[in-house]
Design an enzyme around this catalytic site. Sequence first.
Site, PDB file in Angstrom:
ATOM      1  N   ARG A  28       0.854  -1.190   0.000  1.00 48.83           N
ATOM      2  CA  ARG A  28       0.000   0.000   0.000  1.00 48.83           C
ATOM      3  C   ARG A  28       0.887   1.235   0.000  1.00 48.83           C
ATOM      4  O   ARG A  28       2.051   1.181   0.350  1.00 48.83           O
ATOM      5  CB  ARG A  28      -0.916   0.031   1.208  1.00 48.83           C
ATOM      6  CG  ARG A  28      -0.178   0.208   2.520  1.00 48.83           C
ATOM      7  CD  ARG A  28      -1.155   0.213   3.695  1.00 48.83           C
ATOM      8  NE  ARG A  28      -0.460   0.447   4.938  1.00 48.83           N
ATOM      9  CZ  ARG A  28      -0.196   1.634   5.439  1.00 48.83           C
ATOM     10  NH1 ARG A  28      -0.552   2.722   4.795  1.00 48.83           N
ATOM     11  NH2 ARG A  28       0.440   1.766   6.583  1.00 48.83           N
ATOM     12  N   LEU A  29       0.296   2.331  -0.410  1.00 45.05           N
ATOM     13  CA  LEU A  29       0.959   3.629  -0.343  1.00 45.05           C
ATOM     14  C   LEU A  29       0.045   4.583   0.400  1.00 45.05           C
ATOM     15  O   LEU A  29      -1.156   4.599   0.178  1.00 45.05           O
ATOM     16  CB  LEU A  29       1.232   4.183  -1.744  1.00 45.05           C
ATOM     17  CG  LEU A  29       2.225   3.442  -2.602  1.00 45.05           C
ATOM     18  CD1 LEU A  29       2.291   4.064  -3.993  1.00 45.05           C
ATOM     19  CD2 LEU A  29       3.598   3.458  -1.964  1.00 45.05           C
ATOM     20  N   ASP A  30       0.617   5.370   1.274  1.00 45.54           N
ATOM     21  CA  ASP A  30      -0.149   6.417   1.941  1.00 45.54           C
ATOM     22  C   ASP A  30      -0.256   7.602   0.994  1.00 45.54           C
ATOM     23  O   ASP A  30       0.451   7.698  -0.015  1.00 45.54           O
ATOM     24  CB  ASP A  30       0.542   6.836   3.235  1.00 45.54           C
ATOM     25  CG  ASP A  30       0.543   5.719   4.270  1.00 45.54           C
ATOM     26  OD1 ASP A  30      -0.446   4.959   4.309  1.00 45.54           O
ATOM     27  OD2 ASP A  30       1.524   5.608   5.016  1.00 45.54           O
ATOM     28  N   MET A  31      -1.105   8.536   1.345  1.00 44.70           N
ATOM     29  CA  MET A  31      -1.363   9.690   0.487  1.00 44.70           C
ATOM     30  C   MET A  31      -0.096  10.489   0.199  1.00 44.70           C
ATOM     31  O   MET A  31       0.088  10.974  -0.904  1.00 44.70           O
ATOM     32  CB  MET A  31      -2.433  10.573   1.141  1.00 44.70           C
ATOM     33  CG  MET A  31      -2.934  11.652   0.264  1.00 44.70           C
ATOM     34  SD  MET A  31      -3.793  10.935  -1.137  1.00 44.70           S
ATOM     35  CE  MET A  31      -4.173  12.411  -2.039  1.00 44.70           C
TER      36      MET A  31
END
Length: 112
Positions: A28-31
């Site tokens: 996943r990637l955060d904003m």
Amino acid sequence: PHNRPSLLERLRRGGVGPPGSHLKTVGRLDMSTEGLILLTNSGQYAHEMELPSNAFYRSYRVRVHGFLTQSKLMSMRNGLSIEGVKYKAMGVHLESNNTQDKRRKVGRKKVA
């Protein structure tokens, strides 16, 4: 999240994957981050890729706000506990000590 479409929603709107397909993300990637996201239609593959036991090398680049002492670096290298959560030792490399660019490269190396 926060009334923004997810990556998968954007891809589906763009015509990626047939309707009803079950695309899964690996990781996943955060904003406020950037990087590579793998997509698969195999839930088992996604699960296996994310397991810590697979010993894939992972590398992260972070910006440090505040003062990072040698003592704090050594704690990360030796393993530490934060708010009751234990973190394993990790490779931490000073990339720049410029006050305008306080970046540290943090990675986890395979341990035999």
